[in-house]
Design a protein around this motif. Structure first.
Motif, PDB file in Angstrom:
ATOM      1  N   GLY A 302       0.819  -1.203   0.000  1.00 26.07           N
ATOM      2  CA  GLY A 302       0.000   0.000   0.000  1.00 26.07           C
ATOM      3  C   GLY A 302       0.856   1.257   0.000  1.00 26.07           C
ATOM      4  O   GLY A 302       2.065   1.221  -0.215  1.00 26.07           O
ATOM      5  N   THR A 303       0.215   2.378   0.251  1.00 30.21           N
ATOM      6  CA  THR A 303       0.927   3.658   0.293  1.00 30.21           C
ATOM      7  C   THR A 303       1.706   3.771   1.600  1.00 30.21           C
ATOM      8  O   THR A 303       1.363   3.155   2.602  1.00 30.21           O
ATOM      9  CB  THR A 303      -0.059   4.827   0.177  1.00 30.21           C
ATOM     10  OG1 THR A 303      -1.067   4.688   1.193  1.00 30.21           O
ATOM     11  CG2 THR A 303      -0.740   4.835  -1.178  1.00 30.21           C
ATOM     12  N   GLY A 304       2.759   4.578   1.567  1.00 26.36           N
ATOM     13  CA  GLY A 304       3.546   4.824   2.765  1.00 26.36           C
ATOM     14  C   GLY A 304       3.104   6.100   3.452  1.00 26.36           C
ATOM     15  O   GLY A 304       2.056   6.677   3.156  1.00 26.36           O
ATOM     16  N   LYS A 305       3.927   6.549   4.379  1.00 26.11           N
ATOM     17  CA  LYS A 305       3.656   7.805   5.062  1.00 26.11           C
ATOM     18  C   LYS A 305       3.928   8.972   4.110  1.00 26.11           C
ATOM     19  O   LYS A 305       4.493   8.789   3.033  1.00 26.11           O
ATOM     20  CB  LYS A 305       4.531   7.917   6.311  1.00 26.11           C
ATOM     21  CG  LYS A 305       4.250   6.842   7.357  1.00 26.11           C
ATOM     22  CD  LYS A 305       5.169   7.009   8.551  1.00 26.11           C
ATOM     23  CE  LYS A 305       4.899   5.919   9.594  1.00 26.11           C
ATOM     24  NZ  LYS A 305       5.796   6.050  10.772  1.00 26.11           N
ATOM     25  N   ILE A 306       3.546  10.167   4.525  1.00 23.62           N
ATOM     26  CA  ILE A 306       3.752  11.349   3.700  1.00 23.62           C
ATOM     27  C   ILE A 306       5.238  11.519   3.418  1.00 23.62           C
ATOM     28  O   ILE A 306       6.067  11.468   4.326  1.00 23.62           O
ATOM     29  CB  ILE A 306       3.189  12.597   4.400  1.00 23.62           C
ATOM     30  CG1 ILE A 306       1.663  12.471   4.528  1.00 23.62           C
ATOM     31  CG2 ILE A 306       3.549  13.873   3.623  1.00 23.62           C
ATOM     32  CD1 ILE A 306       1.022  13.584   5.310  1.00 23.62           C
ATOM     33  N   GLY A 307       5.583  11.675   2.155  1.00 23.83           N
ATOM     34  CA  GLY A 307       6.975  11.812   1.755  1.00 23.83           C
ATOM     35  C   GLY A 307       7.599  10.507   1.301  1.00 23.83           C
ATOM     36  O   GLY A 307       8.696  10.514   0.740  1.00 23.83           O
ATOM     37  N   GLN A 308       6.923   9.376   1.553  1.00 26.63           N
ATOM     38  CA  GLN A 308       7.425   8.086   1.106  1.00 26.63           C
ATOM     39  C   GLN A 308       6.775   7.703  -0.219  1.00 26.63           C
ATOM     40  O   GLN A 308       5.941   8.436  -0.754  1.00 26.63           O
ATOM     41  CB  GLN A 308       7.144   7.011   2.164  1.00 26.63           C
ATOM     42  CG  GLN A 308       7.880   7.223   3.475  1.00 26.63           C
ATOM     43  CD  GLN A 308       7.632   6.100   4.470  1.00 26.63           C
ATOM     44  OE1 GLN A 308       6.784   5.229   4.271  1.00 26.63           O
ATOM     45  NE2 GLN A 308       8.388   6.105   5.561  1.00 26.63           N
ATOM     46  N   GLY A 309       7.168   6.551  -0.751  1.00 27.18           N
ATOM     47  CA  GLY A 309       6.609   6.076  -2.005  1.00 27.18           C
ATOM     48  C   GLY A 309       5.405   5.181  -1.786  1.00 27.18           C
ATOM     49  O   GLY A 309       4.693   5.290  -0.782  1.00 27.18           O
ATOM     50  N   THR A 310       5.185   4.275  -2.733  1.00 26.67           N
ATOM     51  CA  THR A 310       4.024   3.373  -2.676  1.00 26.67           C
ATOM     52  C   THR A 310       4.457   1.953  -3.028  1.00 26.67           C
ATOM     53  O   THR A 310       5.459   1.754  -3.709  1.00 26.67           O
ATOM     54  CB  THR A 310       2.929   3.815  -3.668  1.00 26.67           C
ATOM     55  OG1 THR A 310       3.458   3.742  -5.011  1.00 26.67           O
ATOM     56  CG2 THR A 310       2.464   5.228  -3.382  1.00 26.67           C
ATOM     57  N   VAL A 311       3.681   0.984  -2.550  1.00 30.68           N
ATOM     58  CA  VAL A 311       3.851  -0.414  -2.949  1.00 30.68           C
ATOM     59  C   VAL A 311       2.525  -0.879  -3.526  1.00 30.68           C
ATOM     60  O   VAL A 311       1.538  -1.059  -2.805  1.00 30.68           O
ATOM     61  CB  VAL A 311       4.252  -1.319  -1.771  1.00 30.68           C
ATOM     62  CG1 VAL A 311       4.303  -2.781  -2.225  1.00 30.68           C
ATOM     63  CG2 VAL A 311       5.608  -0.904  -1.205  1.00 30.68           C
ATOM     64  N   THR A 312       2.479  -1.029  -4.854  1.00 31.67           N
ATOM     65  CA  THR A 312       1.310  -1.593  -5.522  1.00 31.67           C
ATOM     66  C   THR A 312       1.523  -3.097  -5.598  1.00 31.67           C
ATOM     67  O   THR A 312       2.497  -3.551  -6.181  1.00 31.67           O
ATOM     68  CB  THR A 312       1.146  -1.004  -6.932  1.00 31.67           C
ATOM     69  OG1 THR A 312       1.114   0.416  -6.843  1.00 31.67           O
ATOM     70  CG2 THR A 312      -0.129  -1.511  -7.581  1.00 31.67           C
ATOM     71  N   ALA A 313       0.631  -3.854  -4.993  1.00 37.20           N
ATOM     72  CA  ALA A 313       0.834  -5.298  -4.869  1.00 37.20           C
ATOM     73  C   ALA A 313      -0.172  -6.064  -5.717  1.00 37.20           C
ATOM     74  O   ALA A 313      -1.365  -5.748  -5.725  1.00 37.20           O
ATOM     75  CB  ALA A 313       0.709  -5.733  -3.410  1.00 37.20           C
ATOM     76  N   ILE A 314       0.342  -7.059  -6.442  1.00 36.49           N
ATOM     77  CA  ILE A 314      -0.508  -7.977  -7.200  1.00 36.49           C
ATOM     78  C   ILE A 314      -0.205  -9.394  -6.704  1.00 36.49           C
ATOM     79  O   ILE A 314       0.921  -9.874  -6.852  1.00 36.49           O
ATOM     80  CB  ILE A 314      -0.268  -7.869  -8.714  1.00 36.49           C
ATOM     81  CG1 ILE A 314      -0.622  -6.466  -9.198  1.00 36.49           C
ATOM     82  CG2 ILE A 314      -1.085  -8.904  -9.472  1.00 36.49           C
ATOM     83  CD1 ILE A 314      -0.391  -6.244 -10.688  1.00 36.49           C
ATOM     84  N   TYR A 315      -1.192 -10.014  -6.084  1.00 35.67           N
ATOM     85  CA  TYR A 315      -1.047 -11.360  -5.534  1.00 35.67           C
ATOM     86  C   TYR A 315      -1.796 -12.344  -6.420  1.00 35.67           C
ATOM     87  O   TYR A 315      -2.994 -12.157  -6.676  1.00 35.67           O
ATOM     88  CB  TYR A 315      -1.618 -11.432  -4.116  1.00 35.67           C
ATOM     89  CG  TYR A 315      -0.957 -10.518  -3.116  1.00 35.67           C
ATOM     90  CD1 TYR A 315       0.184 -10.912  -2.421  1.00 35.67           C
ATOM     91  CD2 TYR A 315      -1.480  -9.250  -2.849  1.00 35.67           C
ATOM     92  CE1 TYR A 315       0.780 -10.080  -1.492  1.00 35.67           C
ATOM     93  CE2 TYR A 315      -0.887  -8.404  -1.923  1.00 35.67           C
ATOM     94  CZ  TYR A 315       0.241  -8.826  -1.245  1.00 35.67           C
ATOM     95  OH  TYR A 315       0.834  -7.994  -0.327  1.00 35.67           O
ATOM     96  N   THR A 316      -1.112 -13.369  -6.896  1.00 34.74           N
ATOM     97  CA  THR A 316      -1.816 -14.387  -7.668  1.00 34.74           C
ATOM     98  C   THR A 316      -2.449 -15.395  -6.724  1.00 34.74           C
ATOM     99  O   THR A 316      -1.899 -15.713  -5.672  1.00 34.74           O
ATOM    100  CB  THR A 316      -0.872 -15.110  -8.649  1.00 34.74           C
ATOM    101  OG1 THR A 316       0.065 -15.889  -7.915  1.00 34.74           O
ATOM    102  CG2 THR A 316      -0.138 -14.131  -9.529  1.00 34.74           C
ATOM    103  N   LEU A 317      -3.603 -15.876  -7.099  1.00 33.50           N
ATOM    104  CA  LEU A 317      -4.365 -16.834  -6.300  1.00 33.50           C
ATOM    105  C   LEU A 317      -4.739 -18.005  -7.185  1.00 33.50           C
ATOM    106  O   LEU A 317      -5.335 -17.821  -8.251  1.00 33.50           O
ATOM    107  CB  LEU A 317      -5.619 -16.169  -5.720  1.00 33.50           C
ATOM    108  CG  LEU A 317      -5.341 -15.071  -4.688  1.00 33.50           C
ATOM    109  CD1 LEU A 317      -6.418 -14.017  -4.716  1.00 33.50           C
ATOM    110  CD2 LEU A 317      -5.221 -15.673  -3.305  1.00 33.50           C
ATOM    111  N   LEU A 318      -4.392 -19.195  -6.763  1.00 29.45           N
ATOM    112  CA  LEU A 318      -4.668 -20.396  -7.541  1.00 29.45           C
ATOM    113  C   LEU A 318      -6.053 -20.922  -7.184  1.00 29.45           C
ATOM    114  O   LEU A 318      -6.282 -21.392  -6.062  1.00 29.45           O
ATOM    115  CB  LEU A 318      -3.604 -21.463  -7.265  1.00 29.45           C
ATOM    116  CG  LEU A 318      -3.706 -22.757  -8.076  1.00 29.45           C
ATOM    117  CD1 LEU A 318      -3.557 -22.480  -9.563  1.00 29.45           C
ATOM    118  CD2 LEU A 318      -2.660 -23.756  -7.610  1.00 29.45           C
TER     119      LEU A 318
END
Length: 443
Positions: A302-318
């Protein structure tokens, strides 16, 4: 201070030095081995700490504390457990598990303990960081406001993803999941891509890196691989390591794309661990720890604190047996910000990527897209869905033209809709190109 991962020989020497130091070290005794689980007595350590068991040959096998019962510790090894017997000495190595993380990770392939397995130099240098992290206060997180260009036109236009969003990629086996992941890795406009290959066949690891990812995709990526033949603890550790890498780059202000393939294999690993230490089985044999582990992992992205970047996550599910009501799939859908479903029927018809709009959704699309973009996407989805709902009638000739004006339009436009959704694995569509293509398709 610059650090690097320990090799097995260096780790054994390090442990021996600690044992021989003037400061007394508390020691336990290995009393029992049942399946994947070691039992040690005479030693007290918190869950998650690292212990070392000494073999008859004087080497050490690294283990993690996964539980306890009165005066017993339950350990699980991080390496093959040969050469052990009852009475073997057990020492505490550290109170928590950690890994070396640094900027020269880019373009590297590492195993579950952070050691390079690509045969390249130099070795990874950096700082030591815990594999677990404290959750960010929800009130401190930045809101998701920016769109992420993933280069796949069906996702860019109809399932738009925001920077910091968490998405599930739900698919059965053999429907093009790995190819779609490769496209996302190569085409996504992210600063860093972290890929966790969890529980996959060993052959597929090299195939994914060389054939699907390619040199261009690998340059901005970090790959953490834990194949199916490794212990469940290593598969779990590899997933946590991938999240730690992502958090590190996010704190540096970068936009990170995290791909975990797959969340279902992680659940299988935690099921093996839970059942081995005596947890009660629930739905499909999954112990309660599985249903608490997955939401905790997802919340690390997810997003970080103000001034940080972001983590966009894609999880595969079988989806085992193409069952979309699998308990892990159901849990993930409730915890994620949307899902992309791949349909076997489309894959069998050579329709790639086999994204089925029926059931696929991006919950943040209405918040990050303009009103015109949302209306155009909804119009496309409506035409696609109304045709699918009447496909049986159409195929047997039971539908009469003129009975439903909207369905008549959907039948007429079906070739254009299918053509728009299809895309070659080497073909990239930016937001601007996708918008033009969608407008031409509908107008």
């Amino acid at each position: 201070m610059k650090l690097r991962p320990f090799s097995n020989e260096e780790h054994s020497a390090y442990i021996l030095e600690k044992i021989r130091s003037p400061k007394p070290r508390k020691m336990g005794i290995l009393s029992k081995i049942v399946g994947l689980t070691f039992e040690a007595t005479g030693l007290s350590a918190p869950v998650g700490s690292i212990c070392c068991v000494q073999t008859d040959a004087g080497k050490f096998i690294k283990c993690e504390v996964v539980g306890f019962d009165a005066n017993k510790l339950f350990l699980m090894p991080l390496a093959p457990s040969t050469g052990l017997r009852a009475g073997a000495k057990v020492f505490i190595s550290s109170d928590s598990d950690s890994a070396v993380i640094g900027e020269n990770l880019m373009g590297r392939v590492v195993n579950a303990v952070g050691e390079p397995i690509d045969g390249l130099e130099p070795e990874i240098l950096g700082t030591e960081r815990s594999l677990t992290s404290r959750a960010i206060n929800p009130m401190d997180r930045m809101p998701i406001q920016r769109k992420l260009d993933v280069g796949v036109k069906s996702i860019n236009s109809l399932l738009t993803i925001g920077c910091g969003q968490r998405i599930g990629l739900v698919a059965g086996s053999g429907v093009g999941k790995s190819v779609l992941l490769g496209m996302l890795t190569k085409f996504t406009k992210a600063d860093v891509v972290v890929i966790g290959l969890i529980g996959e066949r060993g052959r597929e690891v090299k195939e994914f890196i060389e054939t699907i990812l390619g040199n261009e995709g690998l340059k901005k990526s970090v790959v953490v691989a834990a194949p199916a033949d490794e212990s469940p603890l290593l598969r779990l550790r590899a997933t946590q390591l991938a999240h730690s890498y992502s958090e590190y780059f996010r704190e540096m202000g970068k936009d990170v794309l995290l791909l975990v393939d797959s969340l279902s294999r992680l659940a299988h690993a935690q099921r093996e661990i839970g059942l081995a230490i005596g947890e009660p089985p629930t739905t499909k044999g999954y112990p309660p720890s599985v249903f608490s582990l997955i939401p905790k992992l997802i919340e690390r992205a997810g997003t970080g604190k103000i001034g940080q970047g972001t983590v966009t996550a894609i999880y595969t599910l079988l989806a085992e047996g193409d069952d979309l009501n699998d308990p892990i799939v159901d849990l993930a859908r409730a915890s994620l910000d949307g899902q992309v479903i791949l349909a076997r029927a489309l894959a069998d018809a050579a329709h790639y990527p086999a994204i089925d709009l029926t059931g696929s959704i991006s919950r943040l699309m209405p918040l990050i897209c303009s009103k015109d973009e949302v209306e155009r996407a909804n119009r496309f989805r409506r035409l696609w869905t109304i045709y699918n709902q009447s496909e049986d009638l159409i195929s047997v000739g039971a539908y009469e033209d003129g009975s439903n004006a909207e369905l008549d339009l959907a039948i007429k436009m079906r070739p254009q809709l299918c053509s728009f959704l299809q895309q070659s694995m080497d073909e990239e569509f930016s937001f601007s190109n996708t918008a033009v293509a969608l407008k031409d398709c509908l107008d």
